[in-house]
Scaffold this motif. Structure first.
Motif, PDB file in Angstrom:
ATOM      1  N   PHE A  15     -13.264  12.275 112.443  1.00  0.00           N
ATOM      2  CA  PHE A  15     -11.936  12.344 111.858  1.00  0.00           C
ATOM      3  C   PHE A  15     -11.752  11.125 110.950  1.00  0.00           C
ATOM      4  CE2 PHE A  15      -9.857  14.990 115.501  1.00  0.00           C
ATOM      5  CZ  PHE A  15     -10.696  16.049 115.186  1.00  0.00           C
ATOM      6  N   VAL A  16     -11.337  11.369 109.717  1.00  0.00           N
ATOM      7  CA  VAL A  16     -11.270  10.307 108.709  1.00  0.00           C
ATOM      8  C   VAL A  16      -9.916  10.314 108.006  1.00  0.00           C
ATOM      9  CG1 VAL A  16     -13.763  10.353 108.327  1.00  0.00           C
ATOM     10  CG2 VAL A  16     -12.272  11.812 106.936  1.00  0.00           C
ATOM     11  N   SER A  21     -12.453  12.041 102.546  1.00  0.00           N
ATOM     12  CA  SER A  21     -13.603  12.860 102.915  1.00  0.00           C
ATOM     13  C   SER A  21     -13.812  13.976 101.904  1.00  0.00           C
ATOM     14  CB  SER A  21     -13.385  13.447 104.303  1.00  0.00           C
ATOM     15  OG  SER A  21     -12.351  14.416 104.251  1.00  0.00           O
ATOM     16  N   ARG A  22     -14.720  14.847 102.263  1.00  0.00           N
ATOM     17  CA  ARG A  22     -14.975  16.037 101.441  1.00  0.00           C
ATOM     18  C   ARG A  22     -13.821  17.034 101.570  1.00  0.00           C
ATOM     19  NH1 ARG A  22     -19.791  16.840 105.291  1.00  0.00           N
ATOM     20  NH2 ARG A  22     -18.161  15.898 106.559  1.00  0.00           N
ATOM     21  N   ASP A  23     -13.887  18.122 100.827  1.00  0.00           N
ATOM     22  CA  ASP A  23     -12.857  19.144 100.927  1.00  0.00           C
ATOM     23  C   ASP A  23     -13.102  19.986 102.185  1.00  0.00           C
ATOM     24  OD1 ASP A  23     -10.648  20.598 100.303  1.00  0.00           O
ATOM     25  OD2 ASP A  23     -11.460  21.510  98.477  1.00  0.00           O
ATOM     26  N   TYR A  24     -12.063  20.721 102.588  1.00  0.00           N
ATOM     27  CA  TYR A  24     -12.125  21.428 103.868  1.00  0.00           C
ATOM     28  C   TYR A  24     -13.278  22.430 103.993  1.00  0.00           C
ATOM     29  CZ  TYR A  24     -10.164  25.806 102.025  1.00  0.00           C
ATOM     30  OH  TYR A  24      -9.986  26.971 101.347  1.00  0.00           O
ATOM     31  N   PRO A  25     -13.705  23.159 102.941  1.00  0.00           N
ATOM     32  CA  PRO A  25     -14.816  24.084 103.171  1.00  0.00           C
ATOM     33  C   PRO A  25     -16.091  23.392 103.643  1.00  0.00           C
ATOM     34  CG  PRO A  25     -13.703  24.616 101.113  1.00  0.00           C
ATOM     35  CD  PRO A  25     -13.187  23.284 101.554  1.00  0.00           C
ATOM     36  N   GLU A  26     -16.292  22.159 103.186  1.00  0.00           N
ATOM     37  CA  GLU A  26     -17.514  21.452 103.544  1.00  0.00           C
ATOM     38  C   GLU A  26     -17.453  20.889 104.950  1.00  0.00           C
ATOM     39  OE1 GLU A  26     -20.484  17.969 101.777  1.00  0.00           O
ATOM     40  OE2 GLU A  26     -18.651  18.506 100.700  1.00  0.00           O
ATOM     41  N   PHE A  27     -16.363  20.186 105.296  1.00  0.00           N
ATOM     42  CA  PHE A  27     -16.368  19.584 106.629  1.00  0.00           C
ATOM     43  C   PHE A  27     -16.091  20.617 107.719  1.00  0.00           C
ATOM     44  CE2 PHE A  27     -12.079  18.133 105.041  1.00  0.00           C
ATOM     45  CZ  PHE A  27     -11.249  18.755 105.969  1.00  0.00           C
ATOM     46  N   ALA A  28     -15.360  21.688 107.420  1.00  0.00           N
ATOM     47  CA  ALA A  28     -15.165  22.742 108.413  1.00  0.00           C
ATOM     48  C   ALA A  28     -16.480  23.468 108.688  1.00  0.00           C
ATOM     49  CB  ALA A  28     -14.101  23.726 107.946  1.00  0.00           C
ATOM     50  N   LEU A  29     -17.268  23.687 107.642  1.00  0.00           N
ATOM     51  CA  LEU A  29     -18.590  24.296 107.820  1.00  0.00           C
ATOM     52  C   LEU A  29     -19.466  23.417 108.710  1.00  0.00           C
ATOM     53  CD1 LEU A  29     -20.744  26.429 107.134  1.00  0.00           C
ATOM     54  CD2 LEU A  29     -21.292  25.077 105.090  1.00  0.00           C
ATOM     55  N   GLU A  30     -19.373  22.113 108.527  1.00  0.00           N
ATOM     56  CA  GLU A  30     -20.153  21.192 109.358  1.00  0.00           C
ATOM     57  C   GLU A  30     -19.828  21.374 110.837  1.00  0.00           C
ATOM     58  OE1 GLU A  30     -20.406  16.391 110.181  1.00  0.00           O
ATOM     59  OE2 GLU A  30     -19.900  17.077 108.158  1.00  0.00           O
ATOM     60  N   ALA A  31     -18.549  21.524 111.166  1.00  0.00           N
ATOM     61  CA  ALA A  31     -18.158  21.725 112.562  1.00  0.00           C
ATOM     62  C   ALA A  31     -18.705  23.040 113.103  1.00  0.00           C
ATOM     63  CB  ALA A  31     -16.639  21.692 112.695  1.00  0.00           C
ATOM     64  N   VAL A  32     -18.640  24.098 112.296  1.00  0.00           N
ATOM     65  CA  VAL A  32     -19.177  25.399 112.704  1.00  0.00           C
ATOM     66  C   VAL A  32     -20.673  25.299 112.977  1.00  0.00           C
ATOM     67  CG1 VAL A  32     -19.648  27.757 111.942  1.00  0.00           C
ATOM     68  CG2 VAL A  32     -17.406  26.738 111.504  1.00  0.00           C
ATOM     69  N   LEU A 106     -12.250  28.065 115.334  1.00  0.00           N
ATOM     70  CA  LEU A 106     -12.415  26.967 114.377  1.00  0.00           C
ATOM     71  C   LEU A 106     -11.049  26.410 113.997  1.00  0.00           C
ATOM     72  CD1 LEU A 106     -13.920  25.290 112.138  1.00  0.00           C
ATOM     73  CD2 LEU A 106     -13.660  27.315 110.661  1.00  0.00           C
ATOM     74  N   GLY A 107     -10.946  25.082 113.946  1.00  0.00           N
ATOM     75  CA  GLY A 107      -9.732  24.449 113.460  1.00  0.00           C
ATOM     76  C   GLY A 107     -10.076  23.354 112.469  1.00  0.00           C
ATOM     77  N   PHE A 108      -9.280  23.228 111.417  1.00  0.00           N
ATOM     78  CA  PHE A 108      -9.553  22.204 110.401  1.00  0.00           C
ATOM     79  C   PHE A 108      -8.258  21.845 109.698  1.00  0.00           C
ATOM     80  CE2 PHE A 108     -10.442  26.417 108.674  1.00  0.00           C
ATOM     81  CZ  PHE A 108      -9.681  26.449 107.515  1.00  0.00           C
ATOM     82  N   GLU A 109      -8.258  20.695 109.055  1.00  0.00           N
ATOM     83  CA  GLU A 109      -7.078  20.270 108.301  1.00  0.00           C
ATOM     84  C   GLU A 109      -7.473  19.248 107.257  1.00  0.00           C
ATOM     85  OE1 GLU A 109      -3.963  21.945 107.979  1.00  0.00           O
ATOM     86  OE2 GLU A 109      -3.947  21.677 110.160  1.00  0.00           O
ATOM     87  N   LYS A 110      -6.894  19.390 106.073  1.00  0.00           N
ATOM     88  CA  LYS A 110      -6.961  18.366 105.026  1.00  0.00           C
ATOM     89  C   LYS A 110      -5.524  17.942 104.780  1.00  0.00           C
ATOM     90  CE  LYS A 110      -8.969  17.221 100.548  1.00  0.00           C
ATOM     91  NZ  LYS A 110      -9.702  16.066 101.092  1.00  0.00           N
ATOM     92  N   MET A 111      -5.220  16.675 105.061  1.00  0.00           N
ATOM     93  CA  MET A 111      -3.832  16.237 105.125  1.00  0.00           C
ATOM     94  C   MET A 111      -3.510  15.209 104.045  1.00  0.00           C
ATOM     95  SD  MET A 111      -3.259  16.166 109.260  1.00  0.00           S
ATOM     96  CE  MET A 111      -1.474  16.316 109.046  1.00  0.00           C
ATOM     97  N   THR A 112      -2.259  14.780 104.045  1.00  0.00           N
ATOM     98  CA  THR A 112      -1.810  13.728 103.135  1.00  0.00           C
ATOM     99  C   THR A 112      -1.483  12.481 103.954  1.00  0.00           C
ATOM    100  OG1 THR A 112       0.460  14.556 103.293  1.00  0.00           O
ATOM    101  CG2 THR A 112      -0.874  15.350 101.452  1.00  0.00           C
ATOM    102  N   PRO A 113      -1.586  11.305 103.337  1.00  0.00           N
ATOM    103  CA  PRO A 113      -1.286  10.065 104.075  1.00  0.00           C
ATOM    104  C   PRO A 113       0.179   9.976 104.465  1.00  0.00           C
ATOM    105  CG  PRO A 113      -2.532   9.631 102.046  1.00  0.00           C
ATOM    106  CD  PRO A 113      -2.053  11.042 101.972  1.00  0.00           C
ATOM    107  N   GLY A 114       0.464   9.130 105.469  1.00  0.00           N
ATOM    108  CA  GLY A 114       1.843   8.850 105.842  1.00  0.00           C
ATOM    109  C   GLY A 114       2.417   9.860 106.809  1.00  0.00           C
ATOM    110  N   ALA A 115       3.714   9.727 107.057  1.00  0.00           N
ATOM    111  CA  ALA A 115       4.397  10.617 107.990  1.00  0.00           C
ATOM    112  C   ALA A 115       4.404  12.043 107.469  1.00  0.00           C
ATOM    113  CB  ALA A 115       5.832  10.140 108.205  1.00  0.00           C
ATOM    114  N   LEU A 116       4.402  13.002 108.394  1.00  0.00           N
ATOM    115  CA  LEU A 116       4.463  14.402 107.988  1.00  0.00           C
ATOM    116  C   LEU A 116       5.761  14.673 107.240  1.00  0.00           C
ATOM    117  CD1 LEU A 116       3.269  16.216 111.238  1.00  0.00           C
ATOM    118  CD2 LEU A 116       1.978  15.916 109.125  1.00  0.00           C
ATOM    119  N   PRO A 117       5.712  15.448 106.166  1.00  0.00           N
ATOM    120  CA  PRO A 117       6.953  15.797 105.468  1.00  0.00           C
ATOM    121  C   PRO A 117       7.818  16.677 106.357  1.00  0.00           C
ATOM    122  CG  PRO A 117       5.114  17.120 104.660  1.00  0.00           C
ATOM    123  CD  PRO A 117       4.518  16.081 105.568  1.00  0.00           C
ATOM    124  N   ALA A 118       9.127  16.599 106.146  1.00  0.00           N
ATOM    125  CA  ALA A 118      10.039  17.425 106.947  1.00  0.00           C
ATOM    126  C   ALA A 118       9.670  18.895 106.814  1.00  0.00           C
ATOM    127  CB  ALA A 118      11.473  17.189 106.517  1.00  0.00           C
TER     128      ALA A 118
END
Length: 412
Positions: A15-16, A21-32, A106-118
């Motif tokens: 988790f980074v 990191s890379r985009d979600y298709p790449e790191f989610a594939l790695e987990a699979v 399978l679960g994955f997420e590409k997020m944004t920094p900081g607190a979650l938006p409302a």
């Protein structure tokens, strides 16, 4: 009686920080791919897949799985906020019980920094608006992230009712960050003193920055099999039984009573926990290791009580007595939990599953819980949903099962 379901392959990425990191298709594939390798099977064995993510367009699951060669099979894309990963696991478990022999979650997420938006969609109703309105009938809205206010206000209520202290909440963060330092997948591997935790930036109420989980990018995957498939693929030595799993939502009392603890998910956690204890015959005192949704340190303490690990109101004493860690009654969040490992929302519940599988196999390395045989998972989302599951080490049972070819193999 429902058929047994086993986790036979798990995999996750480190988790980074968001966007590092890379985009979600790449790191989610790695987990699979890691889960498939762990199970010792090829992609064509998978019969169905359940993909969980909160932030993303439709059909992101297919975008990941097509790369792995998984075309033509049913793919279920789901979003259940903080409980998304656990919900993916719950659905996959049900699919195996319904007759599929090998299902990928399978679960994955590409997020944004900081607190979650409302909300990601300001032009429509926020799904947790009724929770927020209920909270605002009890307390005043302050200038702080909404999630921190929900869980921080629950902490305040616990302090008022039971005399719980800020130090007791902070001790949980010390424990989890210490555990996370031994986890190669964790976002934050730093070790902090109690004073470090207390002196970090105040976010809301008793919660400081180091008592709040961080957004991050990452993925986790789990291969589930029926008993017949485990025998067919000779995976008894890998298999960990998911003996029971429950998905619950808020009770009506959340909206009728004036309690901040219920708004933060106490009731639905207790409801789901009661269901899995009854269906599995496991009692809270038998649980050796727990992966618990510590989005905030306060939620871990409160959840001890909702899960029945200690009496209501005794969470603070439970912490002070070190009953929540190595050498105590139960080890909670040996992975470092969300506080240290991070919270890529769609992946979180499946990362919890991976940790419990490693623990019950005895493969957790420096963070291994000695003689772990029964594990419990708790994955929570405001709005609301919670998944609670019981894992059981059973592959060392001396009974036998016959595979489809008639050969006798070790009972799992």
């Amino acid at each position: 009686m429902c058929s047994k379901v086993y986790a036979v392959g798990v995999g996750m990425t480190e988790f980074v920080k968001p966007n590092s990191s890379r985009d979600y298709p790449e790191f989610a594939l790695e987990a699979v791919e890691r889960a498939l390798v762990d199970a010792g099977i090829t992609y064509d064995v998978i019969e169905q897949a359940v993909c969980g993510y909160v932030y993303g367009d439709s059909a992101c699951g297919q975008r990941v799985l097509y790369q792995a060669g998984m075309t033509g099979l049913p793919v279920h894309n789901i979003n259940n906020h903080g409980a998304t990963g656990g919900t993916a696991l719950h659905l996959a478990h049900r699919l195996v019980q319904a007759g599929s022999h090998v299902v990928l979650a399978l679960g994955f997420e590409k997020m944004t920094p900081g607190a979650l938006p409302a909300t990601a969609y300001p032009d429509r109703t926020y799904p947790a608006d009724i929770h927020i309105k209920k909270m605002l009938k009890i307390v005043k809205l302050e200038n702080a992230p909404m999630a921190a206010q929900c869980f921080g206000n629950a902490a305040k209520e616990h302090m008022e009712k039971y005399g719980t202290t800020e130090t007791q909440f902070a001790k949980i963060a010390v424990k989890n960050h210490r555990n996370g330092s031994a986890n190669p997948y964790a976002l934050n591997k730093n070790v902090y003193t109690l004073q470090d935790i207390l002196d970090s930036k105040r976010i809301f109420g008793p919660l400081t920055k180091l008592q709040c989980c961080a957004n991050c990018d990452g993925a986790a995957a789990v291969v589930l099999m029926s008993e017949q498939a485990v025998a067919k693929h000779n995976l008894a030595s890998k298999a960990v039984e998911i003996a029971g799993i429950a998905l619950a939502t808020d009770t009506s009392a959340v909206f009728s009573d004036t309690t901040r603890l219920r708004i933060a998910g106490y009731d639905m956690t207790a409801l789901a926990a009661d269901q899995v204890y009854k269906t599995t015959g496991v009692s809270p005192s038998e649980v050796d290791v727990v992966e618990l949704h510590d989005c905030f340190s306060s939620n871990e303490l409160i959840t001890y009580e909702a899960l029945g690990l200690c009496e209501e109101g005794k969470g603070g004493a439970f912490v002070d007595a070190r009953l929540n860690t190595y050498g105590g009654q139960v080890v909670v969040n040996p992975s470092g939990g969300l506080l240290a490992k991070g919270n890529p929302i769609g992946a979180t519940g499946l990362a919890q599953c991976a940790e419990l599988v490693w623990q019950l196999r005895g493969e957790a390395g420096a963070r291994q819980v000695p003689n772990a045989r029964i594990g419990l998972q708790h994955n929570l989302g405001l709005g609301g949903a919670v998944v609670v599951a019981i894992y059981r080490k059973s592959f060392d049972n001396k009974k036998k099962i016959a595979g489809e070819d008639g050969k006798i193999r070790a009972k799992i």
